[in-house]
Write a protein that holds these residues in place. Structure first.
Motif, mmCIF file in Angstrom:
data_model
loop_
_atom_site.group_PDB
_atom_site.id
_atom_site.type_symbol
_atom_site.label_atom_id
_atom_site.label_comp_id
_atom_site.label_asym_id
_atom_site.label_seq_id
_atom_site.Cartn_x
_atom_site.Cartn_y
_atom_site.Cartn_z
ATOM 1 N N GLU A 1 -5.198 3.311 5.005
ATOM 2 C CA GLU A 1 -4.054 2.826 4.436
ATOM 3 C C GLU A 1 -3.960 1.371 4.589
ATOM 4 O O GLU A 1 -4.297 0.637 5.653
ATOM 5 C CB GLU A 1 -2.796 3.380 5.400
ATOM 6 N N GLU A 2 -2.957 0.740 3.703
ATOM 7 C CA GLU A 2 -2.893 -0.518 3.603
ATOM 8 C C GLU A 2 -4.044 -1.449 2.996
ATOM 9 O O GLU A 2 -3.837 -2.682 2.981
ATOM 10 C CB GLU A 2 -2.163 -1.250 4.670
ATOM 11 N N ARG B 1 -2.927 -2.052 -2.264
ATOM 12 C CA ARG B 1 -2.744 -1.593 -0.921
ATOM 13 C C ARG B 1 -2.460 -0.136 -0.829
ATOM 14 O O ARG B 1 -1.536 0.495 -1.350
ATOM 15 C CB ARG B 1 -1.617 -2.134 -0.299
ATOM 16 N N THR C 1 -1.592 3.749 0.080
ATOM 17 C CA THR C 1 -0.672 4.290 0.927
ATOM 18 C C THR C 1 -0.957 5.784 0.756
ATOM 19 O O THR C 1 -1.898 6.194 -0.072
ATOM 20 C CB THR C 1 0.628 4.120 0.266
ATOM 21 N N ARG D 1 0.533 8.202 -0.095
ATOM 22 C CA ARG D 1 1.133 8.864 -1.286
ATOM 23 C C ARG D 1 -0.173 8.508 -2.403
ATOM 24 O O ARG D 1 0.213 9.129 -3.431
ATOM 25 C CB ARG D 1 2.320 8.248 -1.790
#
Lengths: 114, 112
Positions: B14-15, B77, B79, B81
């Motif tokens: 993530e990110e 980035r 996520t 989702r």
């Protein structure tokens, strides 16, 4: 409104039943599509309508019968299906005149044939 | 239809940025490169498309090699989702330019 609406979301039918899947869009798109997707596989194109006329049939068995009654609606009539026809059926639409436009997909109808 | 080749799966944190590659060595001069993604239990959704130049939109960037034989979808980035199957598709600009043929795609897993 950038939505393609499919009904029903789920459908269970017997092998002797007749049922219909419905798809609706109000984006002014003149191309509409049916795809079939089996679990963990990519969508497979079945039919394409352009200006409400069938333009592509990817050798789909006649137990699947598409219909485009007007520019906003697309139906898929089902008759005498087999258990192997159980799948997610996706409808999509796009513009025709604009070069390389994006397609919008509905959430699909999950069909189970028993 | 010209064929595309993508890795079966990729993993990201993530990110962090994610670079999803696609090879299309038989691309013709008029084929556009489209990317769609399919989140679990949803229909595919359009991500981005391009012809020769790199493209940016609110979802992603598309980097196209100078010889057009490969492209890379960049999520700047990632996520949670963004976990989905990502499809790279070549779409012609001729008479059947509205036909979308899906390949196997890349399953992206995003770790928290």
């Amino acid at each position: 409104d950038t939505e393609v609406t499919q009904t029903p979301k789920h459908l269970v039918m017997g092998m002797t039943n007749k049922k219909s899947l419905k798809c609706e869009q109000h984006m002014g798109h003149r191309a509409m599509y049916w795809y079939k997707q089996k679990a963990k596989k990519p969508p497979e194109l079945m039919f394409v309508y352009s200006y409400e006329k069938l333009s592509i049939n990817e050798s789909v068995p006649s137990r699947f019968s598409p219909e485009c009654p007007n520019s906003s609606l697309l139906n898929l009539h089902l008759h005498a299906l087999q258990p192997e026809d159980s799948a997610l059926y996706l409808c999509a639409s796009s513009h025709l005149r604009t070069t390389n436009t994006e397609a919008f997909f509905g959430q699909g109808t999950r069909l189970t044939v028993v | 239809d010209a064929k595309t080749t993508q890795p079966n799966s990729m993993e990201s944190n993530e990110e962090e940025p994610v670079h999803l590659p696609c090879n299309h060595s038989t691309i013709s001069g008029t084929d556009y490169i489209h990317w769609y993604r399919q989140l679990p239990s949803q229909g595919p959704e359009y991500v981005i498309h391009g012809l020769t130049s790199n493209v940016n939109n609110r979802m992603a960037s598309l980097a196209i090699a100078e010889d057009r034989k490969s492209s890379t979808l960049i999520l700047h980035r990632a996520t949670l989702r963004d976990a989905a199957v990502y499809y790279c598709i070549l779409k012609g600009s001729g008479g059947s330019n509205y036909k979308l043929t899906f390949g196997k795609g890349t399953l992206l897993t995003v770790n928290p």
